[in-house]
Design an enzyme around this catalytic site. Structure first.
Site, mmCIF file in Angstrom:
data_model
loop_
_atom_site.group_PDB
_atom_site.id
_atom_site.type_symbol
_atom_site.label_atom_id
_atom_site.label_comp_id
_atom_site.label_asym_id
_atom_site.label_seq_id
_atom_site.Cartn_x
_atom_site.Cartn_y
_atom_site.Cartn_z
ATOM 1 C CE LYS A 102 -3.546 -2.574 2.452
ATOM 2 N NZ LYS A 102 -4.324 -2.759 3.675
ATOM 3 C CG ASP B 98 -7.179 -5.092 7.287
ATOM 4 O OD1 ASP B 98 -6.685 -6.223 7.083
ATOM 5 O OD2 ASP B 98 -7.261 -4.218 6.398
#
Length: 491
Positions: free
Chosen positions: A198, A234
């Site tokens: 990311k 997550d």
């Protein structure tokens, strides 16, 4: 390779598309051309249109990769010859809340663009009230700084949150940390980052224990009574936060993409024990890193990958997630411009820049009511010459790219649901998926595209998708609550 593409015949097929564009340029209203895809455009978009048979083949390959990951005892290894593309990491979480968890818990949620802190009150295994929370953006420049600077920033954010909600004098608080990056999860309290994704490149973090780095930053700050720190991915937090008792799968389709599910312990080669279940973090964004998707990659995908920060890695994530969808559309638009099918063959200085066409534009352009007007405004704001058919053509490109993303996600969900069904020896299965992620939640019809594909691909599985708000934060707090119960700790 077969693709399910059909073109609608019209009475104007003899008129070249470029001539239609010139004719329509004199019209006051925007023209919708989606019912008559020009042949030159269809040639470019066709490779993105995955048929049901394509998706079934992709599902078969994904299942094989998942099984290899489950058998692999070298999870976390950096040697490519023994590293599975779908890592199938243990979350070390074998239970969901059982209704006896109580107390106050902190949570941190660190994703690709934002950092959030939460205080969550849990009563009888459920969240009692809407959590208190604070959100801050993660500065782009911080992604290239040292790990020390990153974790000091995280603790500063947490400290400000605690002060703002009068929690600094609170007795010792357990904290669940939802960290949405690939990690080797040694236990609920030890979490080693395997590789940044990311866009992060913070030094001194890869191969280090993230929980320890956070504890050290808390120590540097001083005055914070936080213990223990429980680590969770997550997507696992997303599954945990779904209060549907039938939820056995978690999925995120946002900046990145990932999925988790409850696997039978006897099938997990990296764990001891035969009884019960274990939540597996698939890290399915790496599917295809071994070349298993090469025959489904378009030239646009290959160019994006080659020019990315991590060529050859996270192949399927680059076909699906919000970090990349805008860039794929951008590359297609430039190709259409080169063939003089868009913008009268010219391009603005703005559109020459890779990050100009944002993924959020796709959602705005595919809006059912105002999509064409939104497209016209976005393109005009980018300094482009826009005729009356250009917005419709751009909308067609956006729809094609987002549809492929949704259908690939459906193939992944079907693979996991069928894995669970087969494990249990059932002819059919009813199951719930806890879902989070901006692409799924904010795109106007992504969810319907995905659900339509689910119904087609797996009639044996009744897959119910339940969107969970603040999923990572709530789920991290619930994992901390479960960990406290299992360890016999008192909050």
């Amino acid at each position: 390779m077969a693709n399910n593409v059909s073109n609608t015949e019209t009475n104007e097929d003899s008129i070249p598309f470029s001539e239609k564009s010139k004719q329509s340029n004199t019209m006051a209203n925007l023209v919708d051309i989606t019912s008559e895809t020009p042949a030159e455009v269809e040639e470019i978009l066709k490779p993105f249109r995955l048929s049901n048979e394509n998706l079934k083949e992709i599902s078969k390959r994904l299942l094989k990769a998942m099984e290899e990951g489950l058998r692999n005892k070298t999870v976390g290894s950096d040697h490519p010859s023994i590293r599975p593309s779908v890592k199938m990491l243990s979350s070390h979480l074998k239970e969901r809340p059982n209704g006896t968890e109580n107390g106050g818990f902190l949570a941190l949620d660190m994703g690709g663009t934002k950092l959030r802190a939460y205080y969550v009150e849990v009563m009888n295994g459920k969240i009692k009230l809407e959590p208190k929370s604070k959100e801050s953006p993660i500065p782009q420049e911080l992604k290239n700084e040292s790990g020390t600077q990153l974790f000091d920033y995280i603790v500063d954010h947490l400290n400000e949150f605690l002060k703002g909600h009068n929690l600094k004098g609170h007795p010792k608080l357990p904290l669940g940390f939802s960290f949405s990056f690939p990690c080797d999860h040694k236990s609920l309290y030890k979490y080693f980052l395997t590789k940044w994704t990311k866009g992060f490149k913070c030094s001194g973090v890869e191969r280090k224990d993230v929980a320890k780095l956070l504890r050290e930053a808390i120590g540097r700050k001083g005055g914070l009574n936080i213990h223990p720190i429980v680590m969770v991915n997550d997507v696992v937090a997303t599954m945990m936060s779904c209060e549907d008792e039938n939820c056995q799968i978690g999925m995120i389709i946002g900046t990145g993409t990932n999925a988790c599910y409850m696997e039978e312990m006897k099938n997990v080669g990296t764990e001891d024990g035969e009884e019960g279940q274990l939540c597996i973090n698939t890290e399915w964004g790496g599917f295809g890193d071994d070349g298993s998707l090469k025959d489904f990659l378009t030239e646009f995908d290959k160019n994006l990958d080659n020019e990315s920060d991590n060529p050859g890695e996270h192949i399927v994530e680059k076909m699906i997630s919000g970090k990349y969808l805008g860039e794929i559309v951008w590359r297609v638009l430039l190709e259409l411009k080169e063939k003089k099918l868009l913008f009268e063959g010219s391009v603005s200085d703005n559109l020459r820049k890779k990050d100009t066409f944002e993924t959020r534009f796709i959602s705005e352009i595919e809006d059912e009511k105002n999509g064409l007007e939104n497209a016209k405004k976005i393109l005009s704001d980018l300094g482009l010459k826009v005729n009356s058919t250009d917005p419709s053509l751009v909308k067609m490109v956006c729809d094609t790219i987002s549809s492929r993303s949704a259908r690939l996600c459906a193939a992944a969900l079907v693979t996991i649901a069928n894995r669970i069904r087969t494990n249990r020896g059932l002819p059919d299965l009813k199951i719930t998926v806890g879902m989070d992620g901006t692409v799924y939640k904010k795109h106007p019809n992504f969810s319907e595209k995905l659900k339509e594909a689910l119904r087609t691909l797996s009639p044996e599985c009744d897959i119910n998708i339940k969107v969970v708000d603040d999923a990572s934060g709530k789920g991290a707090a619930l994992v901390a609550a479960v960990a406290q119960r299992l360890c016999g700790q008192q909050g």
